[in-house]
Scaffold this motif. Structure first.
Motif, short mmCIF file in Angstrom:
data_model
loop_
_atom_site.label_atom_id
_atom_site.label_comp_id
_atom_site.label_asym_id
_atom_site.label_seq_id
_atom_site.Cartn_x
_atom_site.Cartn_y
_atom_site.Cartn_z
N SER A 250 5.55 -8.87 1.87
CA SER A 250 6.07 -9.78 2.88
C SER A 250 5.41 -9.54 4.23
O SER A 250 4.99 -8.45 4.55
CB SER A 250 7.59 -9.61 3.01
N SER A 251 5.36 -10.57 5.01
CA SER A 251 4.80 -10.47 6.35
C SER A 251 5.45 -11.50 7.24
O SER A 251 5.58 -12.66 6.87
CB SER A 251 3.29 -10.69 6.32
N ILE A 252 5.90 -11.08 8.42
CA ILE A 252 6.51 -12.02 9.34
C ILE A 252 5.45 -12.88 10.02
O ILE A 252 5.77 -13.83 10.71
CB ILE A 252 7.34 -11.29 10.40
N PHE A 253 4.17 -12.55 9.82
CA PHE A 253 3.09 -13.32 10.41
C PHE A 253 2.41 -14.23 9.39
O PHE A 253 1.52 -14.98 9.74
CB PHE A 253 2.04 -12.39 11.02
N LYS A 254 2.82 -14.17 8.13
CA LYS A 254 2.22 -14.98 7.08
C LYS A 254 0.70 -14.84 7.06
O LYS A 254 -0.04 -15.81 6.96
CB LYS A 254 2.62 -16.45 7.25
N PHE A 255 0.22 -13.61 7.20
CA PHE A 255 -1.20 -13.28 7.15
C PHE A 255 -2.00 -14.02 8.22
O PHE A 255 -3.14 -14.40 8.01
CB PHE A 255 -1.78 -13.56 5.77
N PHE B 291 -4.59 1.20 3.57
CA PHE B 291 -5.40 -0.02 3.61
C PHE B 291 -6.35 0.00 4.80
O PHE B 291 -7.46 -0.54 4.73
CB PHE B 291 -4.49 -1.25 3.67
N LEU B 292 -5.92 0.62 5.90
CA LEU B 292 -6.77 0.69 7.08
C LEU B 292 -8.00 1.55 6.81
O LEU B 292 -9.11 1.22 7.26
CB LEU B 292 -5.98 1.24 8.26
N SER B 293 -7.83 2.66 6.10
CA SER B 293 -8.98 3.50 5.76
C SER B 293 -9.96 2.76 4.85
O SER B 293 -11.18 2.88 5.01
CB SER B 293 -8.51 4.79 5.09
N MET B 294 -9.43 1.97 3.92
CA MET B 294 -10.30 1.16 3.06
C MET B 294 -11.02 0.10 3.87
O MET B 294 -12.19 -0.21 3.61
CB MET B 294 -9.47 0.52 1.95
N PHE C 170 -4.13 -6.80 11.87
CA PHE C 170 -3.01 -7.24 11.03
C PHE C 170 -2.24 -6.05 10.46
O PHE C 170 -1.00 -6.02 10.48
CB PHE C 170 -3.53 -8.13 9.90
N LEU C 171 -2.95 -5.04 9.96
CA LEU C 171 -2.29 -3.88 9.37
C LEU C 171 -1.50 -3.09 10.41
O LEU C 171 -0.37 -2.66 10.16
CB LEU C 171 -3.33 -2.98 8.70
N LEU C 172 -2.09 -2.91 11.59
CA LEU C 172 -1.39 -2.18 12.64
C LEU C 172 -0.17 -2.94 13.13
O LEU C 172 0.85 -2.33 13.50
CB LEU C 172 -2.35 -1.90 13.80
N SER C 173 -0.25 -4.27 13.15
CA SER C 173 0.90 -5.05 13.58
C SER C 173 2.06 -4.92 12.59
O SER C 173 3.23 -4.97 12.99
CB SER C 173 0.51 -6.53 13.72
N GLN C 174 1.76 -4.74 11.31
CA GLN C 174 2.82 -4.53 10.33
C GLN C 174 3.53 -3.20 10.56
O GLN C 174 4.75 -3.11 10.45
CB GLN C 174 2.24 -4.58 8.91
N ARG C 175 2.77 -2.16 10.89
CA ARG C 175 3.38 -0.86 11.19
C ARG C 175 4.23 -0.92 12.45
O ARG C 175 5.18 -0.16 12.61
CB ARG C 175 2.29 0.20 11.37
#
Length: 240
Positions: A2-7, A50-53, A127-132
């Motif tokens: 899930s994401s509140i930003f819809k990717f 995912f950020l490291s990848m 995007f990944l940092l915003s989810q954290r």
């Protein structure tokens, strides 16, 4: 996932920009009421993996574009190498012969494709940092003690915070709202500081474990929020 930003990478970057000045302080222990405690979304918990990848992808592709002379990496070229003929496998007769240098693409194309991969990796990282920074791990309501009546504060701990640290906000500046992602996902809207999402199903609300299915968790969270003096943001009606 899930994401509140819809990717939406651009909304994620804008969210990080708005929350850059939000303070992070230890959560007080005295006169603290555990309003919510749950598990953030999968992408928020494993965002660093995912950020490291993403960093590996970005650095590899930029290297391939700039040094390798390729605009994109072709793994099949290494897995299934082209078969060489008998003549090609024969060593050269002339020992003074020199292997010609590998041709490279023009500099402007290498720079353009390298910048493309670098920019794409940066958007994914935002995007990944915003989810954290947006998925809630716990919320604690603190009513300061003293002679003068002070407004209660809401401490929001997100997935990117160390345990026991949170953003402090005045409860009067926070509103509980629903999301367009799913009926079981709720969020706390804090003026200009952003939106903090959480899932009430399976969480602990006011010290009481919630079921993993049904509407009881959302209803109880809404009742507890209003009972402690919180406001609810109503849905905007769409114009017909």
């Amino acid at each position: 996932m899930s994401s509140i930003f819809k990717f939406n990478f651009f909304k994620a970057g804008a969210y990080l920009w708005r929350t850059r000045n939000a303070p992070i302080v230890p959560i007080p222990k005295e006169n603290a009421f555990p309003l919510f405690k749950g598990t953030p979304a999968f992408i928020a918990r494993y965002a660093l993996v995912f950020l490291s990848m993403d960093v590996m992808y970005m650095t590899t592709m930029v290297y391939e574009c700039w040094e390798g002379g390729q605009l994109y990496h072709n793994p099949l070229k290494q897995i299934n190498p082209q078969k060489k003929s008998v003549e090609d496998s024969t060593p050269p007769q002339d020992p003074t012969s020199v292997t010609p240098a590998k041709s490279q693409k023009p500099m402007w194309t290498r720079f353009a494709f390298g910048a493309f991969h670098c920019g794409l990796g940066g958007l994914i990282a935002a995007f990944l940092l915003s989810q954290r920074a947006s998925w809630v791990r716990s919320m604690t309501l603190v009513r300061p003690l003293g002679k003068k009546a002070q407004p209660p504060q809401l401490y929001i701990e997100v997935a990117g915070h160390p345990n026991g640290y949170a953003h402090p906000f005045l409860l009067k500046d926070c509103k509980l709202a629903s999301t367009e992602v799913g009926n079981d996902i709720m969020m706390v809207v804090v003026k200009e500081e952003g939106k903090f999402a959480f899932r009430a199903l399976g969480a602990t609300v006011a010290g009481k474990p919630m079921p993993t299915t049904g509407d009881q968790a959302v209803s109880y969270m809404l009742k507890t929020w209003i009972g402690n003096g919180g406001e609810v943001q109503r849905k905007k009606q769409k114009r017909t």
